[in-house]
Scaffold this active site. Structure first.
Site, PDB file in Angstrom:
ATOM      1  N   GLU A 169       3.494 -53.064 -30.692  1.00  0.00           N
ATOM      2  CA  GLU A 169       2.891 -54.395 -30.800  1.00  0.00           C
ATOM      3  C   GLU A 169       1.560 -54.406 -31.570  1.00  0.00           C
ATOM      4  O   GLU A 169       0.573 -54.982 -31.130  1.00  0.00           O
ATOM      5  CB  GLU A 169       2.707 -54.994 -29.399  1.00  0.00           C
ATOM      6  N   ASN A 209       7.678 -50.473 -32.362  1.00  0.00           N
ATOM      7  CA  ASN A 209       8.309 -51.364 -31.382  1.00  0.00           C
ATOM      8  C   ASN A 209       7.519 -52.665 -31.258  1.00  0.00           C
ATOM      9  O   ASN A 209       6.283 -52.636 -31.151  1.00  0.00           O
ATOM     10  CB  ASN A 209       8.308 -50.629 -30.028  1.00  0.00           C
ATOM     11  N   HIS A 245      12.850 -59.812 -26.052  1.00  0.00           N
ATOM     12  CA  HIS A 245      12.579 -60.636 -24.869  1.00  0.00           C
ATOM     13  C   HIS A 245      12.847 -62.074 -25.315  1.00  0.00           C
ATOM     14  O   HIS A 245      11.975 -62.749 -25.861  1.00  0.00           O
ATOM     15  CB  HIS A 245      11.128 -60.470 -24.409  1.00  0.00           C
ATOM     16  N   GLU A 274      14.143 -53.632 -25.431  1.00  0.00           N
ATOM     17  CA  GLU A 274      13.665 -54.172 -24.142  1.00  0.00           C
ATOM     18  C   GLU A 274      14.414 -55.459 -23.793  1.00  0.00           C
ATOM     19  O   GLU A 274      13.820 -56.447 -23.349  1.00  0.00           O
ATOM     20  CB  GLU A 274      12.156 -54.444 -24.205  1.00  0.00           C
ATOM     21  N   ASP A 276      16.036 -58.638 -22.473  1.00  0.00           N
ATOM     22  CA  ASP A 276      16.279 -59.519 -21.322  1.00  0.00           C
ATOM     23  C   ASP A 276      16.389 -60.944 -21.848  1.00  0.00           C
ATOM     24  O   ASP A 276      15.860 -61.268 -22.914  1.00  0.00           O
ATOM     25  CB  ASP A 276      15.230 -59.393 -20.205  1.00  0.00           C
TER      26      ASP A 276
HETATM   27  O1  9MR Z   1       7.541 -54.535 -17.645  1.00  0.00           O
HETATM   28  C1  9MR Z   1       6.221 -54.018 -17.816  1.00  0.00           C
HETATM   29  C2  9MR Z   1       5.331 -54.514 -16.690  1.00  0.00           C
HETATM   30  O2  9MR Z   1       5.764 -53.950 -15.442  1.00  0.00           O
HETATM   31  C3  9MR Z   1       3.900 -54.124 -16.967  1.00  0.00           C
HETATM   32  O3  9MR Z   1       3.048 -54.731 -15.986  1.00  0.00           O
HETATM   33  C4  9MR Z   1       3.468 -54.568 -18.356  1.00  0.00           C
HETATM   34  C5  9MR Z   1       2.062 -54.091 -18.691  1.00  0.00           C
HETATM   35  O4  9MR Z   1       2.003 -52.681 -18.786  1.00  0.00           O
HETATM   36  O5  9MR Z   1       4.359 -54.055 -19.317  1.00  0.00           O
HETATM   37  C6  9MR Z   1       5.689 -54.493 -19.143  1.00  0.00           C
HETATM   38  O6  9MR Z   1       6.509 -53.980 -20.172  1.00  0.00           O
HETATM   39  C7  9MR Z   1       6.170 -54.419 -21.481  1.00  0.00           C
HETATM   40  C8  9MR Z   1       6.440 -53.277 -22.426  1.00  0.00           C
HETATM   41  O7  9MR Z   1       5.740 -52.123 -22.011  1.00  0.00           O
HETATM   42  C9  9MR Z   1       6.065 -53.642 -23.854  1.00  0.00           C
HETATM   43  N1  9MR Z   1       6.731 -54.863 -24.271  1.00  0.00           N
HETATM   44  C10 9MR Z   1       6.596 -56.003 -23.355  1.00  0.00           C
HETATM   45  C11 9MR Z   1       7.034 -55.593 -21.950  1.00  0.00           C
HETATM   46  C12 9MR Z   1       7.006 -56.794 -21.003  1.00  0.00           C
HETATM   47  O8  9MR Z   1       5.716 -57.281 -20.874  1.00  0.00           O
END
Ligand code: 9MR
Length: 365
Positions: A169, A209, A245, A274, A276
């Protein structure tokens, strides 16, 4: 590619290995919650992955510490052929102090995956989120600090982890570089991160990513311009992770296909990293009605079909969903509204969404 539906003896062995990963909840071995066959992992030869919670801070969903840990492990090991840590390999958790690494949860995930014949994808080395305080407040040599972090983590897992999200990101939706501690303190930090990861494990596949790159062409422009620049400078990068997402309406499968095709045209590997699918983005639903569940089945089928039809076999890095069950998806906590974005319900049962994914995998080898 021929489909192989593995026999029930094999399935049973996976179940036992899945239950063998923990010590606290052996009783779950006698609590079968898993459908028999065919499993998603047996419907294709590309990696079918799931993000798993492992840490004690993720207690509701942790495959190590949750009261339902053994059921979660069983479900994951039966249906999926690949895993990624939802959180425990992020810097905040794996490198909590400058002189301290916490390998325990990541190593647990690696052992679980290996015991069950699953691949492991690493997530993530460099991000603006999930950063420990000591990194945020760092006053030393930033480039050396980042290089040391990447080198140590990639080296620790070099025998077991075959692909990494190196930078996550780094761009905003308009295609500009996101301002982070890394961009502030290290010139050309993205390229330096890939060089460090490659030096630590020359065999690992290195991904960039991001989210919304399937929907926002300017954001994907920025990512692909970065790839072109890397190629001009001999900086290694293998592929792009599309987080996906997404929701029931947005973006269109046409947009998704166009975005995948742009990467394929450059010879990049493509992962759905990722996945969903939110079914209640406007907060108009209170339950997943049969009609919504059917729409979700079609949406999962269409998105996976778009991937399989657009990305040739050799460039497919696999498909990973971001969590096991609707009960503990990040989505509901983040958006503060009910939703059911994943393949399994709170009772570990396959949803119509699962059927949609399965239909696509079987129809489009
Ligand atoms: O699903 C993850 C959540 O449990 C955490 O609190 C959050 C912050 O670390 O990250 C979420 O996963 C993210 C991923 O690492 C990167 N892309 C977006 C995902 C959803 O926010």
């Amino acid at each position: 590619m021929p489909k192989t539906i593995k026999n029930l003896v094999f399935t049973a062995c996976i179940g036992l290995a899945a239950c063998g990963g923990g010590q606290s909840d052996r009783s779950a071995v006698t609590t079968p919650t898993i459908p028999t066959a065919p499993m998603l992992r047996d419907q294709t030869t590309i990696p079918i992955g799931v993000a798993l919670a492992v840490g004690s801070f993720e207690r509701a969903s942790s495959i190590r510490y949750s009261p339902q840990a053994s059921q979660l492990r069983n479900l994951a090991a039966h249906e999926f052929s690949s895993v990624v840590a939802e959180n425990v390999m992020k810097p905040e958790f794996i490198h909590p102090q400058e002189d301290q690494y916490n390998w325990s949860d990541g190593d647990y995930l690696v052992k679980f995956a290996k015991d069950n014949g699953m691949q492991i994808h690493g997530h993530t080395l460099v991000w603006h989120n999930a950063i420990p305080d000591w990194m945020n407040n760092y006053t030393g040599d930033w480039e050396a600090m980042l290089t040391d972090h990447i080198t140590t983590v990639v080296s620790h897992y070099s025998s077991d982890i075959s692909s990494w999200d190196v930078v996550n990101e780094a761009f905003l939706d308009d295609g500009s570089v996101r301002s982070t501690i890394w961009s502030t303190h290290i010139s050309d930090y993205i390229a330096k991160a890939y060089l460090a990861a490659h030096a630590a494990d020359p065999d690992a596949e290195l991904y960039y990513n991001d989210y919304n790159i399937e929907a926002m062409p300017k954001k994907l422009d920025a990512v692909l311009n970065m790839v072109s620049d890397f190629r001009n400078r001999n900086i290694p990068i293998d592929g792009i992770g599309f987080q996906l997402h997404i929701d029931r309406y947005w973006p269109s499968t046409t947009q998704i296909r166009q975005a995948f095709s742009r990467c394929v045209a450059m010879g990049l590997k493509v992962r759905i990293s990722e996945l969903d699918i939110r079914m209640n983005p406007n907060n108009t639903a209170t339950t997943l009605t049969p009609e919504l569940a059917e729409l979700q089945r079609q949406r999962y089928r269409d998105v996976i079909t778009a991937y399989l039809e657009t990305v040739p076999y050799d460039l497919r890095g696999g498909i990973t969903v971001w969590g096991l069950t609707d009960a503990t998806s990040w989505v509901t906590g983040y958006y503060h509204m009910p939703d059911w974005p994943l393949l399994f319900d709170a009772n570990f049962q396959r949803k119509p969404a699962w059927t949609g994914m399965s239909e696509a995998l079987i129809a489009t080898p």
